[in-house]
Design an enzyme around this catalytic site. Structure first.
Site, mmCIF file in Angstrom:
data_model
loop_
_atom_site.group_PDB
_atom_site.id
_atom_site.type_symbol
_atom_site.label_atom_id
_atom_site.label_comp_id
_atom_site.label_asym_id
_atom_site.label_seq_id
_atom_site.Cartn_x
_atom_site.Cartn_y
_atom_site.Cartn_z
ATOM 1 N N ASP A 63 0.857 -1.180 0.000
ATOM 2 C CA ASP A 63 0.000 0.000 0.000
ATOM 3 C C ASP A 63 0.901 1.240 0.000
ATOM 4 O OD1 ASP A 63 -2.165 1.780 0.532
ATOM 5 O OD2 ASP A 63 -3.177 0.198 1.678
ATOM 6 N N ASP A 92 -2.827 4.756 -2.529
ATOM 7 C CA ASP A 92 -3.803 5.382 -1.645
ATOM 8 C C ASP A 92 -4.175 6.810 -2.076
ATOM 9 O OD1 ASP A 92 -5.049 5.213 1.164
ATOM 10 O OD2 ASP A 92 -3.924 7.081 1.299
ATOM 11 N N GLU A 115 -6.561 4.036 -5.733
ATOM 12 C CA GLU A 115 -7.815 4.465 -5.107
ATOM 13 C C GLU A 115 -8.175 5.820 -5.718
ATOM 14 O OE1 GLU A 115 -9.611 5.067 -0.618
ATOM 15 O OE2 GLU A 115 -7.648 5.836 -1.142
ATOM 16 N N HIS A 123 -11.116 -1.816 4.112
ATOM 17 C CA HIS A 123 -10.908 -1.420 5.505
ATOM 18 C C HIS A 123 -11.558 -0.080 5.842
ATOM 19 C CE1 HIS A 123 -8.109 0.706 3.065
ATOM 20 N NE2 HIS A 123 -7.789 1.498 4.069
ATOM 21 N N ASP A 124 -12.140 0.597 4.850
ATOM 22 C CA ASP A 124 -12.814 1.884 5.091
ATOM 23 C C ASP A 124 -14.330 1.745 5.080
ATOM 24 O OD1 ASP A 124 -10.378 3.267 5.090
ATOM 25 O OD2 ASP A 124 -10.469 3.647 2.937
HETATM 26 O O1 TEU Z 1 -8.788 6.569 1.942
HETATM 27 C C1 TEU Z 1 -9.083 7.730 1.211
HETATM 28 C C2 TEU Z 1 -10.534 8.134 1.224
HETATM 29 O O2 TEU Z 1 -10.909 9.105 0.655
HETATM 30 C C3 TEU Z 1 -11.367 7.275 2.059
HETATM 31 O O3 TEU Z 1 -10.849 7.776 3.213
HETATM 32 C C4 TEU Z 1 -12.836 7.358 2.164
HETATM 33 O O4 TEU Z 1 -13.391 8.486 1.599
HETATM 34 C C5 TEU Z 1 -13.214 7.288 3.646
HETATM 35 O O5 TEU Z 1 -12.342 6.440 4.321
HETATM 36 C C6 TEU Z 1 -14.580 6.784 3.865
HETATM 37 O O6 TEU Z 1 -14.795 6.651 5.240
HETATM 38 C C7 TEU Z 1 -7.486 6.166 2.056
HETATM 39 C C8 TEU Z 1 -7.371 4.946 2.945
HETATM 40 O O7 TEU Z 1 -8.037 3.876 2.361
HETATM 41 C C9 TEU Z 1 -7.856 5.278 4.319
HETATM 42 O O8 TEU Z 1 -7.835 4.169 5.175
HETATM 43 C C10 TEU Z 1 -6.978 6.361 4.864
HETATM 44 O O9 TEU Z 1 -7.469 6.762 6.107
HETATM 45 C C11 TEU Z 1 -6.908 7.561 3.927
HETATM 46 O O10 TEU Z 1 -6.670 7.193 2.585
HETATM 47 C C12 TEU Z 1 -5.778 8.462 4.326
HETATM 48 O O11 TEU Z 1 -4.563 7.885 3.996
#
Ligand code: TEU
Ligand code: CA
Length: 558
Positions: free
Chosen positions: A99, A201, A259, A332-333
């Site tokens: 990542d 990311d 992403e 994970h989000d």
């Molecule tokens: O996520 C980017 C992002 O925009 C997401 O955060 C999403 O909109 C949000 O999590 C919904 O709740 C990435 C990673 O996947 C995330 O875990 C990180 O916190 C974020 O970047 C910052 O690096």
């Protein structure tokens, strides 16, 4: 489309290291824990692991705040452990995907510590600094993605620094060529270790607008969502092409999946495929169906499960000739898919199998998030104080500011908290679900007595065994991995169906599903006499489609 690459034929499994398996019983998952579960992953049938960040980090955002890109967090182990993971995985034909978090570093990264030390430090320009407004308030009214101002005043130099995420995650200044070079070096470091892919990311935020100005206010905090200011800005592709030329183009077997929240299928050709930058990009259209642009949890859009049809079809149309889609329903989000896509039922096993069937029969590379293959459900803790996820806390505060009661504010947290996905993996029904002998860093899902690997392996009707069967089917059927995608019954109000035909036309498979609770009939003449390969209702075939039923048929080819 020509010969498929290895990553187009494989299945990726996403691991959240902190919550996967703890080898030394300190309550935190680690690399040795992952190694101990490689046989499980091999047996499941996956060919690659996307490892969420395992770099040293103050863990404010659980590893997405990196303080050293070329080392391993002591909580997770050592570089030797990491090298062992790569070689042990390789023995089982499993590749490792790292990542890359390049929009920002941790505020504890040495680059930022130098940058903040004085205005004329050589690293000052590695980050984004501005003076406050005349009244000394923040330079703009941008809300960081996790809530609160996207600017933090740094006392030492009296200037504000910009952070798209938490204040512990200052944004890097990609305009500075030294920054870009340092990041490319990080890629080379990991490629030399033998990794096979990168998940990239939050990449849409790296290019900042030419002029920094206030946004229209979209919440009770007087701020506007920063994504409207720094998401997908003109010029971003120039940075990305440079990166591709420097790194990705030189490693044709290494894949990239970015992403790219907000990039729509009509723009795919600029981002992925031959003339784009990455091999694949995560499209969140089906995940964002329930939200407004502000992405504030208490502001919801009405939607129906059938709406996923237009999302999938649009992504498939856009990648027909070039580009490739990662298929996913969880990460994970996100909350657990059985809860998100089926807020009113049916029983979660049926729902889990429904989603699994789309995941493994769709054109693209399937991404399974840990415990999705068990049919894992959301957690529901009574108080916001029990939550670890920074975005849950930010969203809760925003709801309270809006005037919602704590009870109402918790509704959003229960539905969408990222902790839903982060509660530890459940390996058995024993103490701490076999995740650890110590107290897990985040509480377990209450359902672990039933939803866990060991129990499900023993139950032939379990979600886990259904996933294993699906994976086997996918690997055995050309139509499922190399076939094209054709939407059928487009105008049906509740039925979504698609056909997959192998490139050499030797095989054709039809997937048909009822996205509603109501029993429904359908007319697809080809299905008559076809072989039922799998269904979330088992083999008890009926003419009509039952509530949330999904079936996969192999039809006769002339
Ligand atoms: O996520 C980017 C992002 O925009 C997401 O955060 C999403 O909109 C949000 O999590 C919904 O709740 C990435 C990673 O996947 C995330 O875990 C990180 O916190 C974020 O970047 C910052 O690096
Ligand atoms: Ca541990």
């Amino acid at each position: 489309m020509g010969e498929l690459k290895w990553w187009q034929k494989t299945i990726v499994y996403q691991i959240y290291p902190k919550s996967f398996c703890d080898s030394n019983d300190d309550g935190i998952g680690d690399i040795a824990g992952i190694i101990s579960k490689l046989d499980y992953l091999h047996d499941l049938g996956v060919g690659a692991i996307w490892l969420c960040p395992i770099y040293p980090s103050p863990l404010v955002d659980n590893g997405y705040d990196i303080s050293d890109y070329c080392a391993i967090a002591p909580e997770y182990g050592t570089m030797e452990d990491m090298e062992k993971l790569i070689s042990e995985a390789d023995k089982r034909n499993i590749k490792i995907v790292m990542d890359l978090v390049f929009n920002h570093t941790s505020d504890k990264h040495k680059w930022f510590e130098e940058a903040r030390s004085s205005k004329d430090n050589p690293k000052r320009d590695w980050y984004i600094w501005r003076d406050g407004k005349d009244d000394k308030s923040a330079p703009t009214n941008w809300r960081g993605i996790f809530g609160g101002s996207a600017w933090t005043l740094d006392e030492t130099t009296g200037q504000y620094y910009l952070h798209t995420f938490t204040q512990a995650q200052p944004d890097l200044n990609w305009e500075n060529p030294e920054v870009r070079k340092a990041l490319y070096d990080v890629c080379r470091f990991w490629l030399d270790k033998g990794i096979s892919g990168f998940r990239i990311d939050a990449i849409v935020y790296i290019k900042k607008p030419a002029v920094f100005e206030d946004l229209p206010v979209d919440g009770p905090d007087g701020l506007g969502n920063i994504a409207k200011a720094d998401g997908c800005q003109d010029g971003i592709l120039d940075f990305l092409h440079e990166w591709k030329d420097e790194i990705f183009a030189k490693y044709p077997d290494v894949f990239t999946v970015a992403e790219t929240d907000g990039v729509k299928p009509e723009d795919y050709s600029k981002w992925i495929g031959e003339n784009g930058v990455f091999d694949m990009s995560f499209d969140f259209s089906h995940i964002r169906l329930g939200f407004e642009d502000s992405y504030i949890w208490y502001k919801r859009n009405p939607w129906k499960l059938i709406d996923i049809r237009k999302c999938f079809t649009a992504a498939q149309e856009a990648t027909k000739d070039s580009g490739w889609v990662p298929v996913f329903f969880e990460n994970h989000d996100l909350p657990r898919c059985v809860n998100y896509f089926f807020p009113k039922g049916p029983d979660t096993d049926l729902a889990a199998k429904f989603i699994g069937t789309i995941l493994l029969t769709m054109r693209g590379t399937p991404f399974i998030y840990q415990a999705q293959e068990l049919g894992m459900t959301n957690i529901k803790w009574p108080s916001i104080k029990m939550y670890n996820d920074v975005s849950s806390i930010g969203q809760y505060d925003l709801a309270i500011k809006e005037g919602l009661s704590p009870k109402e504010a918790m509704q959003g947290v229960w539905k969408y908290s990222r902790d839903n996905a982060r509660s530890p993996m459940t390996w058995n029904n024993g103490s701490h679900a076999g995740f650890s002998k110590g107290k897990p860093w985040l509480p377990l899902n209450d359902e672990y007595g039933k939803i866990n690997v060991e129990s499900e392996l023993q139950d032939e009707n379990s979600v886990l065994n259904y996933y294993k069967e699906l994976i086997k089917l996918r690997n055995e059927h050309k139509a499922l991995y190399d076939g094209d995608y054709e939407e059928l019954l487009s105008y049906s109000p509740g039925i979504y169906a698609y056909a997959r035909t192998a490139q050499d036309k030797s095989e054709r498979i039809i997937v048909i599903m009822n996205t509603t609770a109501k029993i429904r009939g359908y007319k697809v003449p080809e299905i008559k006499g076809a072989q039922l390969l799998i269904s979330n209702y088992g083999n008890r075939e009926k003419t009509l489609l039952r509530s949330y039923e999904i079936r996969v048929y192999k039809v006769k080819q002339q």
